[in-house]
Design a protein around this motif. Structure first.
Motif, mmCIF file in Angstrom:
data_model
loop_
_atom_site.group_PDB
_atom_site.id
_atom_site.type_symbol
_atom_site.label_atom_id
_atom_site.label_comp_id
_atom_site.label_asym_id
_atom_site.label_seq_id
_atom_site.Cartn_x
_atom_site.Cartn_y
_atom_site.Cartn_z
ATOM 1 N N ILE A 61 0.860 -1.189 0.000
ATOM 2 C CA ILE A 61 0.000 0.000 0.000
ATOM 3 C C ILE A 61 0.893 1.233 0.000
ATOM 4 N N VAL A 62 0.599 2.169 -0.892
ATOM 5 C CA VAL A 62 1.263 3.466 -0.896
ATOM 6 C C VAL A 62 0.177 4.510 -0.650
ATOM 7 N N LEU A 63 0.315 5.238 0.429
ATOM 8 C CA LEU A 63 -0.647 6.282 0.770
ATOM 9 C C LEU A 63 -0.203 7.556 0.056
ATOM 10 N N LEU A 64 -0.825 7.851 -1.085
ATOM 11 C CA LEU A 64 -0.441 9.019 -1.876
ATOM 12 C C LEU A 64 -0.793 10.305 -1.146
ATOM 13 N N SER A 65 -1.966 10.338 -0.535
ATOM 14 C CA SER A 65 -2.347 11.472 0.308
ATOM 15 C C SER A 65 -3.333 10.979 1.348
ATOM 16 N N GLY A 66 -3.306 11.662 2.488
ATOM 17 C CA GLY A 66 -4.189 11.278 3.582
ATOM 18 C C GLY A 66 -3.416 10.599 4.692
ATOM 19 N N SER A 67 -4.178 10.049 5.629
ATOM 20 C CA SER A 67 -3.562 9.365 6.761
ATOM 21 C C SER A 67 -4.429 8.189 7.178
ATOM 22 N N GLY A 68 -3.779 7.247 7.840
ATOM 23 C CA GLY A 68 -4.506 6.079 8.299
ATOM 24 C C GLY A 68 -3.682 5.257 9.257
ATOM 25 N N VAL A 69 -4.364 4.330 9.887
ATOM 26 C CA VAL A 69 -3.732 3.358 10.772
ATOM 27 C C VAL A 69 -3.756 2.029 10.037
ATOM 28 N N PHE A 70 -2.610 1.339 10.036
ATOM 29 C CA PHE A 70 -2.493 0.034 9.400
ATOM 30 C C PHE A 70 -1.993 -0.957 10.427
ATOM 31 N N TRP A 71 -2.570 -2.129 10.416
ATOM 32 C CA TRP A 71 -2.138 -3.215 11.274
ATOM 33 C C TRP A 71 -1.605 -4.328 10.391
ATOM 34 N N ALA A 72 -0.487 -4.894 10.786
ATOM 35 C CA ALA A 72 0.090 -6.064 10.115
ATOM 36 C C ALA A 72 0.630 -6.974 11.201
ATOM 37 N N GLY A 73 0.001 -8.134 11.360
ATOM 38 C CA GLY A 73 0.384 -9.000 12.460
ATOM 39 C C GLY A 73 0.153 -8.289 13.774
ATOM 40 N N ASP A 74 1.127 -8.338 14.655
ATOM 41 C CA ASP A 74 0.954 -7.711 15.972
ATOM 42 C C ASP A 74 1.418 -6.253 15.996
ATOM 43 N N GLN A 75 1.725 -5.690 14.841
ATOM 44 C CA GLN A 75 2.214 -4.313 14.766
ATOM 45 C C GLN A 75 1.113 -3.358 14.306
ATOM 46 N N ARG A 76 1.146 -2.142 14.853
ATOM 47 C CA ARG A 76 0.207 -1.077 14.483
ATOM 48 C C ARG A 76 1.031 0.119 14.025
ATOM 49 N N TYR A 77 0.687 0.662 12.852
ATOM 50 C CA TYR A 77 1.449 1.761 12.264
ATOM 51 C C TYR A 77 0.516 2.897 11.887
ATOM 52 N N GLU A 78 0.972 4.126 12.064
ATOM 53 C CA GLU A 78 0.240 5.294 11.577
ATOM 54 C C GLU A 78 0.994 5.816 10.370
ATOM 55 N N LEU A 79 0.297 5.927 9.237
ATOM 56 C CA LEU A 79 0.908 6.390 8.003
ATOM 57 C C LEU A 79 0.286 7.701 7.559
ATOM 58 N N THR A 98 -7.880 7.903 8.701
ATOM 59 C CA THR A 98 -8.115 8.897 9.744
ATOM 60 C C THR A 98 -8.200 10.326 9.209
ATOM 61 N N SER A 99 -7.867 10.555 7.954
ATOM 62 C CA SER A 99 -8.020 11.876 7.352
ATOM 63 C C SER A 99 -9.383 11.944 6.654
ATOM 64 N N GLN A 100 -9.786 13.160 6.235
ATOM 65 C CA GLN A 100 -11.093 13.302 5.575
ATOM 66 C C GLN A 100 -11.174 12.506 4.287
ATOM 67 N N THR A 101 -10.093 12.496 3.524
ATOM 68 C CA THR A 101 -10.039 11.726 2.280
ATOM 69 C C THR A 101 -8.682 11.047 2.184
ATOM 70 N N VAL A 102 -8.624 10.017 1.362
ATOM 71 C CA VAL A 102 -7.390 9.258 1.147
ATOM 72 C C VAL A 102 -7.298 8.914 -0.339
ATOM 73 N N ASP A 103 -6.086 9.000 -0.861
ATOM 74 C CA ASP A 103 -5.769 8.536 -2.206
ATOM 75 C C ASP A 103 -4.651 7.525 -2.022
ATOM 76 N N MET A 104 -4.889 6.274 -2.440
ATOM 77 C CA MET A 104 -3.874 5.256 -2.213
ATOM 78 C C MET A 104 -3.761 4.315 -3.396
ATOM 79 N N LEU A 105 -2.584 3.726 -3.500
ATOM 80 C CA LEU A 105 -2.323 2.667 -4.465
ATOM 81 C C LEU A 105 -2.122 1.372 -3.705
#
Length: 169
Positions: A61-79, A98-105
């Motif tokens: 996943i590439v977060l082109l714009s915006g923000s979010g929380v991602f979980w992978a296994g036991d890890q939690r990341y804010e991008l 977590t942002s109003q809008t997101v653009d992602m690949l």
């Protein structure tokens, strides 16, 4: 054998997805001889995937714009803008924007996950029935039909991955 494929922006298949977002399938198994799928999504804040597992595909996943929380296994990341997540096959993962809008690949290697999106989402080239929405039941049915596994509902932004989901590791 793969053959070149080139398309303009308006030529991509578009699906309505979580929270009323739009997912565009840029490349799929047919266009890449099964090697990769490339998906671009415009999503609304608060949209979240259920906790799930891909048994056959790695996902980037590439977060082109915006923000979010991602979980992978036991890890939690804010991008945020420009952040990247590698979600290996067989590892439980999820996201919440977590942002109003997101653009992602999203890149899936090999291709295949796009069949899940097509099965669950609504093809926007067709008239949408009144009241149609992407429900947890529709996601579960699509996952079962396409080789994905949904482990549980979306996580709240401050949650950790439940230990019971990690047993798959």
């Amino acid at each position: 054998m793969s053959i070149p494929y080139i398309a303009q922006a308006g030529e991509h298949e578009q699906l309505e997805w979580l929270g009323g977002g739009v997912m565009r399938i840029l490349l799929d198994a047919e266009k890449t001889d099964g090697q990769a799928a490339l998906i671009r999504s415009d999503a609304m804040g608060g949209s979240a995937s259920p906790v799930h597992v891909h048994d056959d595909e790695d996902e980037v996943i590439v977060l082109l714009s915006g923000s979010g929380v991602f979980w992978a296994g036991d890890q939690r990341y804010e991008l945020t803008d420009g952040g990247v997540a590698f979600l290996p096959r067989k590892v439980p993962h999820a996201y919440r924007f977590t942002s109003q809008t997101v653009d992602m690949l999203a890149v899936c290697l090999p291709a295949g996950a796009e069949s899940f999106f097509r099965t669950a989402g609504w093809d926007l080239s067709r008239p949408k029935p009144e009241g149609w929405q992407l429900t947890p039941a529709a996601l579960a049915a699509a996952a079962a039909a396409t080789g994905q596994t949904i482990l549980g509902p979306p996580l709240s932004a401050d949650a950790l991955m439940p230990a019971s989901y990690l047993d798959r590791l």
